[in-house]
Design a protein around this motif. Structure first.
Motif, PDB file in Angstrom:
ATOM      1  N   GLU A 183      -9.078   7.604   1.368  1.00 25.48           N
ATOM      2  CA  GLU A 183     -10.088   7.087   0.442  1.00 25.48           C
ATOM      3  C   GLU A 183     -10.837   8.225  -0.234  1.00 25.48           C
ATOM      4  OE1 GLU A 183     -14.017   4.168   0.296  1.00 25.48           O
ATOM      5  OE2 GLU A 183     -12.598   3.990   1.969  1.00 25.48           O
ATOM      6  N   ASN A 333     -17.505   2.659  -9.037  1.00 26.35           N
ATOM      7  CA  ASN A 333     -16.442   1.906  -8.371  1.00 26.35           C
ATOM      8  C   ASN A 333     -15.383   1.449  -9.379  1.00 26.35           C
ATOM      9  OD1 ASN A 333     -15.978   1.369  -5.561  1.00 26.35           O
ATOM     10  ND2 ASN A 333     -15.830  -0.795  -6.150  1.00 26.35           N
ATOM     11  N   TYR A 336     -13.293   4.451 -10.203  1.00 24.04           N
ATOM     12  CA  TYR A 336     -12.315   4.714  -9.139  1.00 24.04           C
ATOM     13  C   TYR A 336     -11.124   3.760  -9.260  1.00 24.04           C
ATOM     14  CZ  TYR A 336     -15.714   7.620  -6.566  1.00 24.04           C
ATOM     15  OH  TYR A 336     -16.590   8.601  -6.175  1.00 24.04           O
ATOM     16  N   PHE A 340      -7.405   4.953  -9.566  1.00 20.41           N
ATOM     17  CA  PHE A 340      -6.484   4.584  -8.485  1.00 20.41           C
ATOM     18  C   PHE A 340      -5.191   4.024  -9.087  1.00 20.41           C
ATOM     19  CE2 PHE A 340      -5.626   1.618  -4.672  1.00 20.41           C
ATOM     20  CZ  PHE A 340      -4.937   2.614  -3.990  1.00 20.41           C
ATOM     21  N   TRP A 387      -8.659  -1.552  -6.310  1.00 22.04           N
ATOM     22  CA  TRP A 387      -9.546  -0.685  -5.529  1.00 22.04           C
ATOM     23  C   TRP A 387     -10.558  -1.570  -4.807  1.00 22.04           C
ATOM     24  CZ3 TRP A 387      -9.377   3.904  -3.543  1.00 22.04           C
ATOM     25  CH2 TRP A 387     -10.536   4.561  -3.128  1.00 22.04           C
ATOM     26  N   SER A 388     -10.042  -2.375  -3.889  1.00 23.56           N
ATOM     27  CA  SER A 388     -10.912  -3.316  -3.168  1.00 23.56           C
ATOM     28  C   SER A 388     -10.268  -3.684  -1.839  1.00 23.56           C
ATOM     29  CB  SER A 388     -11.157  -4.574  -4.012  1.00 23.56           C
ATOM     30  OG  SER A 388      -9.932  -5.117  -4.463  1.00 23.56           O
ATOM     31  N   GLU A 389     -11.080  -4.262  -0.961  1.00 26.82           N
ATOM     32  CA  GLU A 389     -10.596  -4.714   0.337  1.00 26.82           C
ATOM     33  C   GLU A 389     -10.302  -6.206   0.228  1.00 26.82           C
ATOM     34  OE1 GLU A 389     -13.239  -3.540   3.444  1.00 26.82           O
ATOM     35  OE2 GLU A 389     -13.435  -1.480   2.676  1.00 26.82           O
ATOM     36  N   LYS A 421      -6.973  -0.991  -1.669  1.00 30.05           N
ATOM     37  CA  LYS A 421      -7.664  -0.070  -0.774  1.00 30.05           C
ATOM     38  C   LYS A 421      -7.385  -0.454   0.684  1.00 30.05           C
ATOM     39  CE  LYS A 421     -12.058   1.022  -1.634  1.00 30.05           C
ATOM     40  NZ  LYS A 421     -13.555   0.977  -1.552  1.00 30.05           N
ATOM     41  N   ARG A 422      -7.627  -1.725   1.004  1.00 30.27           N
ATOM     42  CA  ARG A 422      -7.292  -2.248   2.335  1.00 30.27           C
ATOM     43  C   ARG A 422      -6.888  -3.696   2.207  1.00 30.27           C
ATOM     44  NH1 ARG A 422     -11.507   0.894   2.982  1.00 30.27           N
ATOM     45  NH2 ARG A 422     -11.270   2.781   4.219  1.00 30.27           N
ATOM     46  N   ASP A 432      -1.418  -0.462   1.399  1.00 30.12           N
ATOM     47  CA  ASP A 432      -2.812  -0.044   1.240  1.00 30.12           C
ATOM     48  C   ASP A 432      -2.920   1.465   1.446  1.00 30.12           C
ATOM     49  OD1 ASP A 432      -2.670   0.317   3.970  1.00 30.12           O
ATOM     50  OD2 ASP A 432      -3.940  -1.406   4.474  1.00 30.12           O
ATOM     51  N   LEU A 433      -4.151   1.954   1.545  1.00 28.74           N
ATOM     52  CA  LEU A 433      -4.360   3.406   1.630  1.00 28.74           C
ATOM     53  C   LEU A 433      -3.671   4.018   2.845  1.00 28.74           C
ATOM     54  CD1 LEU A 433      -8.115   3.806   0.580  1.00 28.74           C
ATOM     55  CD2 LEU A 433      -6.087   4.335  -0.769  1.00 28.74           C
TER      56      LEU A 433
END
Length: 441
Positions: A183, A333, A336, A340, A387-389, A421-422, A432-433
């Motif tokens: 991250e 955010n 990013y 990403f 770029w989010s969970e 992201k996750r 994911d990452l």
């Protein structure tokens, strides 16, 4: 710390082992690590490293003469005050021996003496060509150094190789910052890109701490970095700054940039061509189309600086770092997220994320976008980047939307990938990452 650059060193070593004189041109933007590369290459070789300055021709010749005197053990070099004679005498003293001569920041010599390429051509043809000299011309002014490669250049046909040194990709960033999690590495990539000098600054700071301490504070090393680089490379930096600001704010087509800048279409096209040649911007077409492309700022730090720093310079001049940072934080955010997407496309193009793909591009049409479309041997891969969970159900909905957008594509086999992201309860067609980190390490 010297990391990466295996391909560049392999290229130089391959040329070093070839018989006969070699004339190599190494170029690339400032801060990208050219000097470190050449000093690493010089380590176990007989030779000299000379850094040209903007002082005067006489001062440069005097300094180079001293270095060649030390190399050859001949004191008479110190009495020579002519660049051509220095190289001619070097040819006499080293005729049968391999010797490395690095002339770094060569563009300064070109500025001080516009005829230096013709001088070098004459000395090369009449004296150096039959020696073991390995001459490297290295420079940071991309426009000026590319002139040494052009058909009209006096050195055209003499050079035996050239290499444009590029910023690190994500793997080089990992090698410079091995203790960071993925991250944080994405954030570093998004803000600073792969320029080694910038990564060195981030070494003891997080990406966001580095912004507050080294970018937003007047007097710090990166506060005016893009302006400095533009002034050095271009005659009308004001116009180029306006164009870069426009692109960073989302004015990405030629028509939008004409409206934003007030420049006419013909003029702005010329400015955009220059920025493309300098690798500061690029033009991309949507997958499968030949028109309706968009410009974007290719250099990540320039992109960040023009998006967040340049519009706030008046406040930063007054020292209002905290206030400006609060404004940046609100939009960070989303920034990013865009970067990403760029990173995932880059990983696909470089086959760090390797699914056997060939061409990779974004796609957009009538308000719909797909972050990446990749050509596979037997079909197409469609990629959505977030770029989010995401919970599993949210991730599945994103994939369903992606499949709906891909319906208009005519392909025998369609594959889909969601990168976030996750992802909680990650299923097939999802990464994911953690997955990306395993690939880059």
């Amino acid at each position: 710390m010297f990391v990466d650059r295996e391909r560049e060193l392999a290229f130089l070593e391959r040329k070093w082992k070839k018989s006969g004189a070699q004339l190599i041109v190494i170029y690339g933007r400032r801060r990208v690590g050219k000097t470190m590369l050449l000093k690493e290459f010089l380590k176990d070789k007989r030779g000299v490293y000379f850094l040209a300055t903007a002082d005067s021709v006489d001062e440069n010749v005097k300094e180079l003469a001293g270095k060649l005197s030390e190399l050859t053990g001949r004191e008479y070099f110190r009495d020579v005050n002519d660049f051509g004679k220095l190289l001619r005498y070097l040819a006499d003293e080293t005729r049968g021996k391999r010797v490395l001569i690095v002339l770094d920041e060569f563009q300064y010599l070109m500025k001080l003496n516009p005829g230096i390429l013709s001088v070098l051509q004459k000395v090369w043809d009449e004296h150096l060509i039959d020696t073991g000299v390995f001459l490297v011309l290295c420079g940071s002014s991309i426009g000026m150094m590319e002139r040494t490669l052009e058909y009209k250049s006096p050195l055209y046909g003499r050079r035996t190789g050239q290499w444009k040194v590029e910023p690190f990709d994500i793997r080089g960033i990992v090698r410079m910052l091995p203790d960071r999690d993925m991250e944080e590495l994405v954030k570093v990539y998004a803000i600073f890109g792969g320029v080694p000098f910038y990564l060195d600054i981030v070494k003891n700071l997080s990406a966001e701490e580095a912004v507050r301490e080294k970018v937003l504070r007047k007097g710090e090393v990166l506060y005016e970095e893009p302006e400095f680089l533009l002034r050095e490379e271009l005659r009308e930096p004001r116009v180029y700054k306006l164009i870069l600001k426009g692109i960073s704010l989302g004015y990405e087509t030629l028509g939008e940039l004409v409206s934003f800048t007030g420049l006419d279409r013909g003029n702005i096209s010329r400015y955009l061509d220059v920025l493309e040649r300098l690798d500061l911007i690029a033009y991309e077409l949507p997958y499968g189309r030949r028109k309706r492309g968009r410009y974007y700022i290719r250099d990540n730090f320039f992109n960040f600086w023009f998006r967040f720093v340049y519009p706030n310079l008046a406040d930063l001049e007054l020292g209002l770092v905290g206030e400006v940072w609060k404004k940046i934080e609100r939009e960070l955010n989303a920034y990013y997220g865009k970067m990403f997407e760029r990173l995932v496309r880059e990983m696909l193009r470089l086959r760090i994320l390797d699914l056997g793909q060939r061409k990779v591009a974004r796609w957009w049409h009538k308000g719909e976008e797909i972050d990446a479309v990749a050509e596979l041997e037997d079909g197409l891969l469609f990629v959505e980047v977030k770029w989010s969970e995401l919970k599993k159900r949210e991730a599945e909905r994103v994939l369903e939307d992606l499949k709906a957008k891909a319906e208009s594509f005519n392909a025998e086999n369609k594959r889909f990938l969601l990168v976030a992201k996750r992802i909680e309860g990650k299923g097939e067609e999802m990464m994911d990452l953690n997955d990306l980190e395993r690939l880059v390490r």
